[in-house]
Design a protein around this motif. Sequence first.
Motif, PDB file in Angstrom:
ATOM      1  N   ARG A 291      -0.816   0.414 -10.659  1.00 48.83           N
ATOM      2  CA  ARG A 291      -1.428   1.017  -9.480  1.00 48.83           C
ATOM      3  C   ARG A 291      -2.939   0.825  -9.516  1.00 48.83           C
ATOM      4  O   ARG A 291      -3.562   0.981 -10.548  1.00 48.83           O
ATOM      5  N   SER A 292      -3.485   0.505  -8.350  1.00 51.90           N
ATOM      6  CA  SER A 292      -4.938   0.406  -8.189  1.00 51.90           C
ATOM      7  C   SER A 292      -5.358   1.361  -7.087  1.00 51.90           C
ATOM      8  O   SER A 292      -4.827   1.307  -5.972  1.00 51.90           O
ATOM      9  N   GLU A 293      -6.281   2.255  -7.415  1.00 51.54           N
ATOM     10  CA  GLU A 293      -6.744   3.236  -6.435  1.00 51.54           C
ATOM     11  C   GLU A 293      -7.590   2.555  -5.351  1.00 51.54           C
ATOM     12  O   GLU A 293      -8.432   1.700  -5.637  1.00 51.54           O
ATOM     13  N   LEU A 294      -7.387   2.964  -4.088  1.00 55.90           N
ATOM     14  CA  LEU A 294      -8.113   2.416  -2.945  1.00 55.90           C
ATOM     15  C   LEU A 294      -8.868   3.479  -2.158  1.00 55.90           C
ATOM     16  O   LEU A 294      -9.548   3.149  -1.180  1.00 55.90           O
ATOM     17  N   TYR A 295      -8.776   4.750  -2.560  1.00 53.89           N
ATOM     18  CA  TYR A 295      -9.332   5.822  -1.755  1.00 53.89           C
ATOM     19  C   TYR A 295     -10.846   5.722  -1.586  1.00 53.89           C
ATOM     20  O   TYR A 295     -11.409   6.212  -0.600  1.00 53.89           O
ATOM     21  N   TYR A 296     -11.516   5.096  -2.566  1.00 54.62           N
ATOM     22  CA  TYR A 296     -12.981   5.083  -2.500  1.00 54.62           C
ATOM     23  C   TYR A 296     -13.501   4.196  -1.360  1.00 54.62           C
ATOM     24  O   TYR A 296     -14.643   4.372  -0.925  1.00 54.62           O
ATOM     25  N   TRP A 297     -12.688   3.268  -0.851  1.00 48.81           N
ATOM     26  CA  TRP A 297     -13.143   2.442   0.268  1.00 48.81           C
ATOM     27  C   TRP A 297     -13.271   3.252   1.562  1.00 48.81           C
ATOM     28  O   TRP A 297     -14.346   3.259   2.167  1.00 48.81           O
TER      29      TRP A 297
ATOM     30  N   ILE B 161       0.848  -1.191   0.000  1.00 48.01           N
ATOM     31  CA  ILE B 161       0.000   0.000   0.000  1.00 48.01           C
ATOM     32  C   ILE B 161       0.882   1.238   0.000  1.00 48.01           C
ATOM     33  O   ILE B 161       1.847   1.338   0.756  1.00 48.01           O
TER      34      ILE B 161
ATOM     35  N   GLN C 161      -3.047   3.743  -2.487  1.00 53.69           N
ATOM     36  CA  GLN C 161      -2.972   2.968  -3.726  1.00 53.69           C
ATOM     37  C   GLN C 161      -2.323   1.623  -3.437  1.00 53.69           C
ATOM     38  O   GLN C 161      -1.473   1.507  -2.548  1.00 53.69           O
ATOM     39  N   TRP C 162      -2.714   0.634  -4.217  1.00 55.68           N
ATOM     40  CA  TRP C 162      -2.065  -0.664  -4.136  1.00 55.68           C
ATOM     41  C   TRP C 162      -1.085  -0.787  -5.297  1.00 55.68           C
ATOM     42  O   TRP C 162      -1.450  -0.701  -6.457  1.00 55.68           O
TER      43      TRP C 162
END
Length: 326
Positions: free
Chosen positions: A300-306, A2, A76-77
Amino acid sequence: MIHFEWPWLLSLLPLPLLIRWLLPACNPVEQAALKVPFLDDFSEVETRAVSQTRQWPFLMASIAWILLVAACTRPQWLGDPIEQAVSGRDLMLAVDLSGSMEVQDFVINKQTVDRLTATKWVAGDFINRRAGDRLGLILFGTQAYLQTPLTFDRKTVMTLLDESAIGLAGDNTAIGDAIGLAVKRLKNQQVNSRVLILLTDGANTAGEVSPLKAAELAAENQLKIYTIGIGADEMLVRTFFGAHKVNPSQDLDEETLTAIAEKTGGVYFRARNTDELSRIYQLLDQLEPVEKDKQYFRPRSELYYWPLAGALLLAAVIASSRVRLL
């Protein structure tokens, strides 16, 4: 792993406590009440109930704030590093579209085709193998046009080459202008990585710059030119008086093409059929690339929406509970 794009935003976490400490407390409105002596026994139970009622919204609001700040840091992952194939070569293709390219003296799958079709058929495989190189496309006839600027998008280069047609740039042959245009587009690129592959079936019959003068300019700018003369040495032509052999490449100026290649440190090739043309492109595949530092890409994979969704959900719960209390 992360990764937080803006970790410095975590410094906003104590902001609510700071505001509460700096701003003056709000005095509760005192209302007159009738004191009933026998209700004193219930005061302890009431105080405990009110305290618990006030604690859970505060706890939920605190968690919502933490989640909101976490979303603002843009988590981000990061996937495993992927090495990108980059040779550092800037390679420009210049293809002749003059009227003589419609001569059908090539054979593909036992079918006679014109010179431009044979060029597209062989060049397609060559372009697909150019992973890591930046490719550009120049089409020339009476005039020279930049069809595709330097790009890593090989599919686009191949598509635009397939869409080219004989006579699109005029029926004559401006070899010098094509070289001059390539010099202009490549002169600001890295030295020793500039390569032009020029394919034609004739001699220079148009343009403002002579081929040899353009070759000198290319040599000054360290642009290496590989020239390819395309066309069969003989073909059978049937007329009213019978069949006879002719030389369809009698207008090919091999002397000039050889001089252009020698002036710039390149090589002149002669392609009389599709097999020779394929071998030429295989030889061009062996051009030594300019070494560069390896480049890596991490998906990269966005994680902010969680955390953002969690904060909004808690805010909605708090808001709905306050509405019910009112």
